[in-house]
Design an enzyme around this catalytic site. Structure first.
Site, PDB file in Angstrom:
ATOM      1  N   THR A 204      15.373  57.300  88.280  1.00  0.00           N
ATOM      2  CA  THR A 204      15.629  56.085  87.500  1.00  0.00           C
ATOM      3  C   THR A 204      16.944  56.136  86.739  1.00  0.00           C
ATOM      4  OG1 THR A 204      14.344  57.022  85.654  1.00  0.00           O
ATOM      5  CG2 THR A 204      13.163  55.609  87.223  1.00  0.00           C
ATOM      6  N   THR A 207      19.104  52.813  85.679  1.00  0.00           N
ATOM      7  CA  THR A 207      18.272  51.618  85.850  1.00  0.00           C
ATOM      8  C   THR A 207      18.758  50.460  84.979  1.00  0.00           C
ATOM      9  OG1 THR A 207      16.350  52.991  86.354  1.00  0.00           O
ATOM     10  CG2 THR A 207      15.922  50.725  85.708  1.00  0.00           C
ATOM     11  N   GLY A 208      19.054  50.738  83.709  1.00  0.00           N
ATOM     12  CA  GLY A 208      19.493  49.675  82.807  1.00  0.00           C
ATOM     13  C   GLY A 208      20.828  49.086  83.212  1.00  0.00           C
TER      14      GLY A 208
END
Length: 259
Positions: A204, A207-208
């Protein structure tokens, strides 16, 4: 072709920051430009060094891009210092840029802090009112609101509190929520939930950055905010679900998945 400018830091391992932004923009068939706020030496296990761009050089990069190629949207990520925040706010006002997406990046996925302690408050005051939407995760929303977020009701309250204070759309991301990966949007007095399933993956990293860039890309393409979020979440779920599995830590997404 639509154009998106990323104002963010560089990730040497390619999973987050401007590298993730450019890959995401290419996947959405928009033209990506960058103004680099910092160089980082990092990989999937953490950040070992950060070298900030001077405020003057950041301003020169923004000018070089926008005086030549106007942007249909702007994604703002890592801004380490108050001085950089002031430069970005001033230049975006000067150019009258629309469709601004602010991802208030405070801490990397690995846990490394990416912003001075005094910067979040200045960012909120100067950049949030210019934004079409901001995209804090739960820990970031807690810092910005001063409240503890433990469930979906708290997420709604945090989004509403920020939206009413700064007059922008607020998407509080639920990736850190124990219930699921659903996100909540407060925009123009309305609350909208975007359901998402938690994907069992440690990959991840970025991800942002990827989600905010995907939202900016969709806004540039002419989608409204809600559809932009729906499209962006669909893309990121595919990118995580592809399970690229690179590196020894939290691996990157596969930005090359079919969009």
């Amino acid at each position: 072709m639509k154009v998106v400018l990323s104002i963010a830091g560089s990730d040497s391992s390619g999973g987050a920051g401007i590298q993730a932004d450019l890959k995401t923009m290419s996947a959405h068939k928009v033209y990506g430009m960058t103004a680099i706020t910092a160089l980082t030496a990092q990989n999937t296990t953490g950040v070992t060094e950060i070298v900030e761009s001077s405020p003057h050089f950041l301003e020169e990069q923004i000018d070089a891009c926008l005086t030549d190629i106007p942007a249909d949207a702007v994604k703002i990520g890592m801004l380490p210092s108050v001085e950089q925040v002031r430069v970005v706010a001033r230049k975006l006002k000067e150019f009258g840029t629309k469709n601004i997406v602010v991802d208030p990046v405070m801490v990397a996925t690995s846990g490394s802090r990416l912003m001075e302690n005094s910067t979040p408050a200045v960012m909120a005051k100067m950049l949030f009112p210019l934004a079409r939407v901001i995209t804090p995760n739960i820990p970031e929303a807690e810092v910005l609101t001063g409240m503890k977020i433990e469930d979906k009701i708290d997420m709604e309250q945090a989004a509403k509190k920020l939206g009413e204070k700064y007059g922008c759309g607020v998407l509080v991301k639920g990736g850190h929520c124990v219930e699921d990966a659903s996100d909540v949007l407060f925009d123009n007095g309305c609350v909208t939930w975007f359901e998402g399933q938690r994907i069992d993956s440690t990959n991840t990293h970025g991800t942002g950055c990827t989600l905010s860039s995907a939202i900016a890309s969709n806004l540039a393409l002419g989608f409204d905010l809600k559809d932009s979020i729906v499209n962006a979440k669909s893309y990121i779920e595919k990118a995580i679900g592809a399970n690229l599995d690179l590196g020894k830590g939290s691996g990157p997404l596969n930005h090359c998945v079919a969009n």
